[in-house]
Design a protein around this motif. Sequence first.
Motif, short mmCIF file in Angstrom:
data_model
loop_
_atom_site.label_atom_id
_atom_site.label_comp_id
_atom_site.label_asym_id
_atom_site.label_seq_id
_atom_site.Cartn_x
_atom_site.Cartn_y
_atom_site.Cartn_z
N CYS A 149 11.31 8.55 -2.88
CA CYS A 149 10.56 7.42 -3.44
C CYS A 149 9.09 7.80 -3.56
CB CYS A 149 10.72 6.18 -2.56
SG CYS A 149 9.86 4.71 -3.17
N VAL A 150 8.48 7.49 -4.70
CA VAL A 150 7.05 7.71 -4.96
C VAL A 150 6.41 6.35 -5.17
CG1 VAL A 150 5.35 8.74 -6.50
CG2 VAL A 150 7.48 9.96 -6.01
N VAL A 151 5.32 6.05 -4.45
CA VAL A 151 4.66 4.75 -4.52
C VAL A 151 3.19 4.95 -4.91
CG1 VAL A 151 4.05 2.64 -3.28
CG2 VAL A 151 6.17 3.84 -2.72
N GLY B 100 -4.38 2.29 -10.05
CA GLY B 100 -4.76 3.69 -10.06
C GLY B 100 -5.56 4.14 -8.86
N LYS B 101 -5.90 3.24 -7.94
CA LYS B 101 -6.66 3.62 -6.76
C LYS B 101 -5.75 4.35 -5.77
CE LYS B 101 -9.96 -0.22 -7.08
NZ LYS B 101 -10.51 -1.41 -6.39
N PRO B 102 -6.33 5.20 -4.93
CA PRO B 102 -5.51 5.93 -3.95
C PRO B 102 -4.81 4.98 -2.98
CG PRO B 102 -7.68 6.94 -4.16
CD PRO B 102 -7.75 5.63 -4.88
N VAL B 103 -3.65 5.37 -2.55
CA VAL B 103 -2.90 4.59 -1.56
C VAL B 103 -3.30 5.07 -0.18
CG1 VAL B 103 -0.62 3.94 -0.73
CG2 VAL B 103 -0.99 4.34 -3.17
N ALA B 104 -3.82 4.17 0.64
CA ALA B 104 -4.22 4.53 2.00
C ALA B 104 -3.01 4.95 2.82
CB ALA B 104 -4.93 3.36 2.66
N ASP B 105 -3.23 5.86 3.76
CA ASP B 105 -2.12 6.34 4.59
C ASP B 105 -1.43 5.22 5.36
OD1 ASP B 105 -2.65 8.87 3.73
OD2 ASP B 105 -3.80 9.47 5.50
N LEU C 214 10.06 1.20 -11.08
CA LEU C 214 10.09 -0.24 -10.82
C LEU C 214 8.68 -0.75 -10.55
CD1 LEU C 214 12.57 1.37 -9.19
CD2 LEU C 214 13.28 -0.97 -8.70
N ARG C 215 8.52 -2.05 -10.67
CA ARG C 215 7.28 -2.70 -10.26
C ARG C 215 7.56 -3.50 -9.01
NH1 ARG C 215 2.52 -3.36 -12.88
NH2 ARG C 215 3.44 -2.73 -14.89
N SER C 216 6.62 -3.46 -8.05
CA SER C 216 6.82 -4.14 -6.78
C SER C 216 6.85 -5.66 -6.96
CB SER C 216 5.70 -3.77 -5.81
OG SER C 216 4.47 -4.30 -6.26
N PRO C 217 7.40 -6.39 -6.00
CA PRO C 217 7.48 -7.85 -6.12
C PRO C 217 6.12 -8.53 -6.35
CG PRO C 217 8.92 -7.11 -4.37
CD PRO C 217 8.15 -5.91 -4.81
N ASN C 218 5.05 -8.00 -5.74
CA ASN C 218 3.74 -8.62 -5.93
C ASN C 218 3.01 -8.07 -7.15
OD1 ASN C 218 2.85 -6.09 -5.15
ND2 ASN C 218 1.89 -6.78 -3.23
N GLY C 219 3.61 -7.11 -7.86
CA GLY C 219 3.02 -6.56 -9.08
C GLY C 219 1.93 -5.54 -8.87
N GLY C 220 1.55 -5.31 -7.61
CA GLY C 220 0.42 -4.43 -7.35
C GLY C 220 0.77 -2.96 -7.20
N SER D 221 -2.30 10.74 -6.22
CA SER D 221 -2.69 9.93 -5.06
C SER D 221 -1.54 9.07 -4.54
CB SER D 221 -3.87 9.03 -5.44
OG SER D 221 -3.49 8.18 -6.52
N ALA D 222 -0.36 9.25 -5.05
CA ALA D 222 0.78 8.41 -4.63
C ALA D 222 1.28 8.82 -3.25
CB ALA D 222 1.90 8.53 -5.65
N GLN D 223 1.94 7.88 -2.60
CA GLN D 223 2.64 8.18 -1.34
C GLN D 223 4.09 8.50 -1.66
OE1 GLN D 223 2.62 5.79 2.14
NE2 GLN D 223 0.39 5.75 2.34
N VAL D 224 4.72 9.32 -0.84
CA VAL D 224 6.09 9.73 -1.11
C VAL D 224 6.90 9.76 0.19
CG1 VAL D 224 5.56 12.19 -0.85
CG2 VAL D 224 7.52 11.50 -2.24
#
Length: 306
Positions: A254-256, A261-266, A183-189, A239-242
């Motif tokens: 869930c994988v976010v 493509g930038k890393p997701v901050a903790d 899916l794509r998030s509501p804000n598209g980011g 670099s995804a969060q899970v």
Amino acid sequence: MPTLPEPPVPAPPSPPAGRSPDIAFPQHGAGPESTPAPAVAAARPPVTPPAGTGVPAPVPLDEHKRRWQLLIGSLGALMLLAVCGLSSFLIVADERKGREARAAGAKAAPTAVPRDISSRAADTAPLSAQEVFPTREIVIKANEAPYRVLKTQATRNCKAATSGEISDLLAELGCSQVVRGTLRSPNGGYLVTTGVFNLEDVAGAEWAHEKIKPLVDAEKGRFQGMVAGAGTDAVALSSAQVGWHVRGHYLVYCVVARADGKPVADADPFARQILFDMIEVHLRGNVLGKRATAPAPAAATAAAAR
């Protein structure tokens, strides 16, 4: 010859002294009771005032007594009728309240009852992509933009959604299928891959829940993001969060990933919100919440009769 004054007209004698009747109203609804007036001496005759004085003759005591008895009897009858009428009203009111309560109870009869999803033996029907992702948009809150579903997949190959020792762990626990979607998030980011593993029983699901974290921390296994066309490769990056959780014999995850493509901050608040929306609200709350309930017998009968 002097005129002699006329003799004074004698004043009429007063009736014998006495007291008004005492009226008592018993507590059990009987008629009024009276206390009789004091008896008059038998030797004294009734007194009649002289003629022409304009003073009416006193009413004999027996007549007073009869009037009081008549008045008291009438009051008693009225009181008895009032008590009976009130009792009848209360009985009718109570009966009406009882009928209304029974009618309200019938209207409030449950339309669903709990359903056992503690094992695949009790919950035999497999999951489907339509069940997990019923629409192309997943609404979490009515007044917020939805998640857009880009791709769904239902497969018996649980290794398609995992890698490393997590794949081995789920195979040992009898994983029979995985249903997932991107899916794509509501804000598209952000891009999201989320889904459900169908394990043998609740004990295995809880065991997986405990064992997965050390495997992820030690980089001995991971949940795989699912690419859903151009511009979605980022969801498959490391670099995804899970996140993951269980309900019944199901393991949800869930994988976010950031769409750029930038890393997701903790501490990324958007990623944390997405994990909560997908795992707690959508999968555990909505999808598996429906799995964990069944139509009540009366509701099912009424639906079949239509």
